[in-house]
Design a protein around this motif. Structure first.
Motif, mmCIF file in Angstrom:
data_model
loop_
_atom_site.group_PDB
_atom_site.id
_atom_site.type_symbol
_atom_site.label_atom_id
_atom_site.label_comp_id
_atom_site.label_asym_id
_atom_site.label_seq_id
_atom_site.Cartn_x
_atom_site.Cartn_y
_atom_site.Cartn_z
ATOM 1 N N GLU A 46 1.186 -11.778 -9.831
ATOM 2 C CA GLU A 46 1.144 -11.958 -8.393
ATOM 3 C C GLU A 46 0.005 -11.934 -7.555
ATOM 4 O OE1 GLU A 46 1.665 -7.416 -7.494
ATOM 5 O OE2 GLU A 46 -0.018 -7.050 -8.469
ATOM 6 N N VAL A 48 -3.266 -11.513 -5.589
ATOM 7 C CA VAL A 48 -4.322 -10.513 -4.939
ATOM 8 C C VAL A 48 -4.996 -10.979 -3.509
ATOM 9 C CG1 VAL A 48 -5.890 -9.975 -5.916
ATOM 10 C CG2 VAL A 48 -5.291 -9.518 -7.772
ATOM 11 N N ALA A 60 -3.372 -9.099 0.025
ATOM 12 C CA ALA A 60 -2.289 -8.269 -0.447
ATOM 13 C C ALA A 60 -2.356 -7.108 0.095
ATOM 14 C CB ALA A 60 -1.504 -8.366 -2.188
ATOM 15 N N ASP A 61 -1.405 -6.732 0.689
ATOM 16 C CA ASP A 61 -1.215 -5.113 1.269
ATOM 17 C C ASP A 61 -1.330 -3.560 0.270
ATOM 18 O OD1 ASP A 61 2.020 -5.597 3.493
ATOM 19 O OD2 ASP A 61 -0.040 -6.490 3.672
ATOM 20 N N SER A 62 -1.060 -4.299 -1.016
ATOM 21 C CA SER A 62 -0.997 -2.991 -2.478
ATOM 22 C C SER A 62 -3.192 -3.302 -1.837
ATOM 23 C CB SER A 62 -0.749 -3.501 -4.013
ATOM 24 O OG SER A 62 -1.247 -5.358 -3.904
ATOM 25 N N VAL A 63 -4.115 -4.032 -1.321
ATOM 26 C CA VAL A 63 -5.895 -4.180 -2.017
ATOM 27 C C VAL A 63 -6.221 -3.974 -1.104
ATOM 28 C CG1 VAL A 63 -5.236 -5.353 -4.261
ATOM 29 C CG2 VAL A 63 -5.670 -6.830 -1.817
ATOM 30 N N LYS A 64 -5.807 -4.402 0.560
ATOM 31 C CA LYS A 64 -6.337 -4.354 1.431
ATOM 32 C C LYS A 64 -7.633 -3.052 2.062
ATOM 33 C CE LYS A 64 -3.491 -6.761 4.549
ATOM 34 N NZ LYS A 64 -2.560 -7.507 5.788
ATOM 35 N N ARG A 66 -9.292 -2.100 0.092
ATOM 36 C CA ARG A 66 -9.683 -1.829 -0.966
ATOM 37 C C ARG A 66 -10.796 -3.140 -1.710
ATOM 38 N NH1 ARG A 66 -7.445 0.090 -5.464
ATOM 39 N NH2 ARG A 66 -5.520 -1.324 -4.561
ATOM 40 N N LYS A 86 -6.741 1.316 -8.940
ATOM 41 C CA LYS A 86 -6.080 2.908 -8.812
ATOM 42 C C LYS A 86 -5.985 2.283 -10.434
ATOM 43 C CE LYS A 86 -5.031 3.062 -4.112
ATOM 44 N NZ LYS A 86 -3.645 3.356 -3.373
ATOM 45 N N GLU A 88 -2.858 1.428 -11.395
ATOM 46 C CA GLU A 88 -1.393 0.660 -10.665
ATOM 47 C C GLU A 88 -2.311 -0.896 -11.040
ATOM 48 O OE1 GLU A 88 -1.753 3.780 -9.122
ATOM 49 O OE2 GLU A 88 -1.660 2.994 -7.295
ATOM 50 N N ASP A 89 -3.585 -0.891 -10.604
ATOM 51 C CA ASP A 89 -4.968 -1.787 -10.244
ATOM 52 C C ASP A 89 -4.327 -2.753 -12.445
ATOM 53 O OD1 ASP A 89 -6.532 -0.337 -7.806
ATOM 54 O OD2 ASP A 89 -5.045 -2.361 -7.869
#
Length: 126
Positions: A46, A48, A60-64, A66, A86, A88-89
């Motif tokens: 995926e 990043v 990606a939204d999941s890392v914005k 951070r 996290k 999940e990272d």
């Protein structure tokens, strides 16, 4: 020949930080784009974040908020500063580059990138 070499991975507790580096050789990126991807076993790779050499970044939204992607031109090195990590990272992180003069207009899938590094492991424990 384009070569990408990642470094900086490791193990960290949740909430901690790591900075990944990607040393690029043979890549003339006047108008190109480089990015970071990650993959865990059994899942698809995926996106990043990516960085355009004529300006602009995509996350990606999941890392914005951070993660921060940046480039040191003189060192030909791409960075990924990862904060507030996290569990999940946890993944193997890869550096990649598009063919010269091709931008990244958003977070792009791996298929848009043709040059890849070998990856560096990041493990975040809870």
């Amino acid at each position: 020949e384009v070569q990408l070499a990642e470094s900086g991975g490791g193990s960290v507790q949740a909430g901690g930080s790591l900075r990944l580096s990607c040393a690029a050789s043979g890549y003339t990126y006047t108008n190109g784009c480089m990015g970071w991807f990650r993959q865990v076993p059994g899942k698809e790779r995926e996106a990043v974040a990516n960085f355009n050499y004529d300006g602009g970044t995509n996350y990606a939204d999941s890392v914005k908020g951070r993660f921060t992607i940046s480039l040191h031109n003189a060192k030909n090195t791409l960075y990924l500063q990862m904060d507030s990590l996290k569990p999940e990272d946890t993944a193997t992180y890869y550096c990649a580059a598009r063919a010269n003069s091709l931008r990244c207009w958003s977070v792009l899938a791996p298929s848009y990138f043709i040059f890849w590094g070998q990856g560096t492991q990041v493990t975040v424990s809870s």
